[in-house]
Design a protein around this motif. Sequence first.
Motif, short mmCIF file in Angstrom:
data_model
loop_
_atom_site.label_atom_id
_atom_site.label_comp_id
_atom_site.label_asym_id
_atom_site.label_seq_id
_atom_site.Cartn_x
_atom_site.Cartn_y
_atom_site.Cartn_z
N VAL A 147 0.86 -1.18 0.00
CA VAL A 147 0.00 0.00 0.00
C VAL A 147 0.89 1.23 0.00
O VAL A 147 1.92 1.28 0.69
CB VAL A 147 -0.92 0.00 1.24
CG1 VAL A 147 -1.77 1.25 1.28
CG2 VAL A 147 -1.81 -1.22 1.23
N SER A 148 0.52 2.26 -0.79
CA SER A 148 1.31 3.49 -0.83
C SER A 148 1.16 4.25 0.48
O SER A 148 0.22 4.00 1.24
CB SER A 148 0.85 4.35 -2.01
OG SER A 148 -0.44 4.85 -1.78
N PRO A 149 2.05 5.19 0.77
CA PRO A 149 1.95 5.95 2.03
C PRO A 149 0.63 6.71 2.19
O PRO A 149 0.21 6.98 3.31
CB PRO A 149 3.13 6.92 1.95
CG PRO A 149 4.10 6.26 1.06
CD PRO A 149 3.28 5.50 0.06
N ASN A 150 -0.02 7.04 1.11
CA ASN A 150 -1.32 7.73 1.19
C ASN A 150 -2.49 6.78 1.35
O ASN A 150 -3.63 7.21 1.40
CB ASN A 150 -1.55 8.60 -0.05
CG ASN A 150 -0.68 9.84 -0.02
OD1 ASN A 150 -0.14 10.21 1.01
ND2 ASN A 150 -0.53 10.48 -1.16
N GLY A 151 -2.24 5.47 1.39
CA GLY A 151 -3.30 4.49 1.62
C GLY A 151 -3.95 3.96 0.36
O GLY A 151 -5.04 3.40 0.42
N TYR A 152 -3.30 4.09 -0.80
CA TYR A 152 -3.87 3.61 -2.05
C TYR A 152 -3.21 2.31 -2.48
O TYR A 152 -2.02 2.10 -2.26
CB TYR A 152 -3.67 4.66 -3.16
CG TYR A 152 -4.63 5.81 -3.06
CD1 TYR A 152 -5.82 5.81 -3.77
CD2 TYR A 152 -4.35 6.90 -2.25
CE1 TYR A 152 -6.71 6.88 -3.68
CE2 TYR A 152 -5.22 7.97 -2.15
CZ TYR A 152 -6.40 7.94 -2.87
OH TYR A 152 -7.29 8.99 -2.78
#
Length: 66
Positions: free
Chosen positions: A42-47
């Motif tokens: 998961v990316s740091p922004n939650g995507y």
Amino acid sequence: MAVQKSKKSRSCRGMRRSHDSIAAPALSIDQGTGETHRRHHVSPNGYYKGKEVIKQKVEADLEDEG
């Protein structure tokens, strides 16, 4: 205990160790946000795969709680 019959040459030793080097982590670009992140993470922004899978807390929400 096992004892080698003859000395291993520099070439054979090098071929055995050829896969021991550290490789850089594989990176991917998120479809939705264009953000760079590690593959299958998961990316740091939650995507993940262009979809938001983890909701981020907004700073205003944090101030209201405290």
